[in-house]
Structures are given as structure tokens and as C-alpha cells.
Design a protein around this motif. Sequence first.
Motif, short mmCIF file in Angstrom:
data_model
loop_
_atom_site.label_atom_id
_atom_site.label_comp_id
_atom_site.label_asym_id
_atom_site.label_seq_id
_atom_site.Cartn_x
_atom_site.Cartn_y
_atom_site.Cartn_z
N ASP A 2 0.77 -1.11 -0.06
CA ASP A 2 -0.04 0.33 0.03
C ASP A 2 0.74 1.35 0.04
O ASP A 2 1.89 1.35 0.56
N GLY A 3 0.29 2.25 -0.70
CA GLY A 3 1.16 3.49 -0.60
C GLY A 3 0.66 4.60 -1.72
O GLY A 3 -0.78 4.42 -2.28
N GLY A 4 1.56 5.43 -2.44
CA GLY A 4 1.22 5.99 -3.43
C GLY A 4 0.23 7.17 -3.16
O GLY A 4 0.32 7.80 -2.07
N ASP A 5 -0.62 7.70 -4.06
CA ASP A 5 -1.23 9.32 -3.72
C ASP A 5 -2.42 8.72 -2.70
O ASP A 5 -3.29 7.70 -2.57
N PRO A 6 -2.21 9.62 -1.34
CA PRO A 6 -3.14 9.29 -0.39
C PRO A 6 -4.53 9.69 -0.74
O PRO A 6 -5.40 9.25 -0.08
N VAL A 7 -4.86 10.37 -1.74
CA VAL A 7 -6.01 11.07 -2.09
C VAL A 7 -6.99 10.04 -3.25
O VAL A 7 -8.14 9.70 -2.88
N THR A 8 -6.02 9.56 -4.25
CA THR A 8 -6.75 8.70 -5.06
C THR A 8 -6.32 7.24 -4.99
O THR A 8 -6.99 6.38 -5.48
N GLY A 9 -5.17 6.98 -4.46
CA GLY A 9 -4.92 5.40 -4.20
C GLY A 9 -4.10 5.06 -5.11
O GLY A 9 -3.63 3.99 -5.45
N ALA A 10 -3.53 6.06 -6.15
CA ALA A 10 -2.86 5.70 -7.51
C ALA A 10 -1.33 5.33 -6.64
O ALA A 10 -0.81 5.80 -5.94
N GLY A 11 -0.85 4.17 -7.34
CA GLY A 11 0.25 3.66 -6.78
C GLY A 11 0.06 2.54 -5.67
O GLY A 11 1.09 1.67 -5.54
N HIS A 12 -1.09 2.25 -5.21
CA HIS A 12 -1.59 1.35 -4.24
C HIS A 12 -1.21 0.10 -5.17
O HIS A 12 -1.93 -0.22 -6.48
N VAL A 13 -0.70 -1.18 -4.53
CA VAL A 13 -0.57 -2.20 -5.42
C VAL A 13 -1.56 -3.18 -4.99
O VAL A 13 -1.38 -3.72 -3.83
N PRO A 14 -2.85 -3.75 -5.82
CA PRO A 14 -3.56 -4.67 -5.01
C PRO A 14 -3.00 -6.10 -4.83
O PRO A 14 -2.04 -6.45 -5.53
N VAL A 15 -3.85 -6.75 -3.84
CA VAL A 15 -3.48 -8.10 -3.64
C VAL A 15 -3.32 -9.20 -4.85
O VAL A 15 -4.72 -9.03 -5.39
N MET A 16 -2.51 -9.75 -4.90
CA MET A 16 -2.80 -10.93 -6.11
C MET A 16 -3.22 -10.53 -7.26
O MET A 16 -4.03 -11.15 -7.93
N LEU A 17 -2.84 -9.25 -7.73
CA LEU A 17 -3.42 -8.62 -9.02
C LEU A 17 -3.22 -9.46 -10.24
O LEU A 17 -4.10 -9.87 -11.06
N ASP A 18 -1.90 -10.27 -10.37
CA ASP A 18 -1.65 -10.86 -11.69
C ASP A 18 -2.58 -12.15 -11.61
O ASP A 18 -3.15 -12.44 -12.83
N ARG A 19 -2.69 -12.70 -10.44
CA ARG A 19 -3.68 -14.04 -10.45
C ARG A 19 -5.04 -13.64 -10.88
O ARG A 19 -5.70 -14.42 -11.56
N VAL A 20 -5.63 -12.46 -10.23
CA VAL A 20 -6.93 -12.01 -10.48
C VAL A 20 -7.07 -11.62 -11.96
O VAL A 20 -8.10 -12.23 -12.60
#
Length: 326
Positions: A2-20
Motif C-alpha cells: 500500500d502507498g502512492g497517492d493518499p487521495v486517489t490511491g494511485a500507486g497502491h498495489v492490489p493483492v494478487m493482482l496478476d492472478r486475479v
Amino acid sequence: MDGGDPVTGAGHVPVMLDRVRELLGPAVLRVSGRAPVYLDGTLGLGGHAEAMLDAHPGLRLIGLDRDTTALDRSARRLARFGDRVTLEHAVYDELPEILDRLGVPHVDAALFDLGVSSPQLDEAERGFAYAQDAPLDMRMDRTQSLTAAEVVNGYPPAELARILREYGEERFAQRIAAAIARERERAPLDSTSRLADLVRTSIPAATRRTGGNPAKRTFQALRIEVNGELDTWRRALPAALGALPVGGRIVVLAYHSLEDRITKRTLVAQAADTTPPGLPVPLPAHEPRFRLLTRGAEVPSETETTTNPRAGSVRLRAAERLREAT
């Protein structure tokens, strides 16, 4: 991580994204003659949704979240996709009504990333985290009335013990509930740190030395009660399965055993042949409606859990519809 832009969430890495993306992609690519529909039932910061919209240019998103703050941030993050995005302030068991209102008969791919979101944990004033002092709130939807403080200060001790035992799998539920009842007679319990300290002193010293923060199970139980998470999921999962056409797929990310157990039982039942025993051939009406796409529950890689510790407890299950319900 988690991280990135605190307003939009950009930069946040979602859990198991590639598998999803790998699991849901075929359900999107099989659609022809219309725009495929992707349902994100727990939109959060919109990371999974953004990745799916980028990967599939014709995709339409229907994103749900009960947290208005999350919806505001996702709306900004996903604004570049224009009218491909429809966001709704809703709990995911409201799915049938939402699809009916939008005139959408089916969703081709669906994702449910269950549990508490990163912003809810990171923003102390939300009252989800036992490591930060804040008002006892824990509402995912801050427009609802019931808070954790009302549960802690208003529920009878026996009901508190039941919640801690069933939703937190807390073996010292009776002791903690009794301590809460005594403490609230002196003054209402209204802060996360005060509750966490009370839980810690209520259980045996030897138990405190292992298994992480001793308040973890109590906070989980209260959060589940405040937000009605398990009952909502019991209603939402069958509704989501019912919205999938043949070839449609669903992915569920669960973070504790209670949610995962509901998911497993529901998907396994849908993937079972219910032909009565003793018949020489399976009956078409009793053949499985779904096939499981995972062998048991999948877990994230060691690399992912190292970079994003909150992914450590996740369990992924997925299924594909084989035939329409009769």
C-alpha cells in the motif's frame, strides 16, 4: 504494497493482482457483440478495477463500495475511463437490485476483495486499528448508525461473549466480555487503545506472549458485528453467482477463516453433481453448475507477502459457470 497517492490511491498495489487478471481475463475475452461487464463488489481504492479496465479496452465496470471515502477516491482514480465506469454506494448484497436498476442482466467477471481496506486501517479516526488510539467506530459505511462503541457499551455480556467467540474465534471470549462489562460500569469504553489494553489484561500472561497483538481477535469480531459482514456475504455470494452467465467467472479474496469457509462451502456445493445415488448416469438437471478454477485456496507468493504484509492472510478461490440454473 500500500502507498502512492493518499487521495486517489494511485500507486497502491492490489493483492494478487496478476492472478486475479489471469483468472478473470478469459471470462471477459469470450464475450462478443457487446461490452463485457466486470463487477468489482468491493471497489476500495480501485486498483483491481483500474488494472482490468487497462487490460480490456472494451470492458465496462460496475463498482460497489459501502465506504463513501473509498468511492470518492476511486472516482478520481478511474475518471480517465469515462462512461465505462459506473460506481454505486452500496453493500454487495444489494447487487440484484443494482443490476436491475442499471438494466444489466449479467456480469461476465466478478471480484470480491473482502475485509477491511487499507485506508480504513491507516486512518486512525476510523477506529479499526488497535495500534492507534481513536474513537471506537469501525463503520465501513459512515452513514450507518451502529458503531463499535455502541456494541461494546450496549450489548449484554452474554451477547458480547458470543460475538467474540463466533466472529473472533477468541477462546477467552467470556473473560473479555466480563471485563468489558465491569469496565463500562465505571465509564463508557470509547477508545481503541482503552479497549485494546483491557483485552490484553483480561487474558493469561502466557497467551499474550505469542500470536501477535491479543486484541486482534476482539477487534475483528467487533468489526464483523458492526458491519454485518458474514450475513452480508452469505447473501451476496449466491447473488453474484446467479448474475454470471455461462462462461462467467468469479474470484474471491478472503482474509479470515470465517469468510473463506462460507466461500468454500458455497462454491463446492455449486460444483457438485447432485444426481441421487444409485442412478446409472448423471441427470442433466443435477450436473454441476460451476467448476472450481483453483485447487483449494491459493495463497500469495512469498515475494508478495514480503513487500505487502497485509496480503499474508489472503486466500483466493475462483469458479466458472458451466450451465444455467434450471
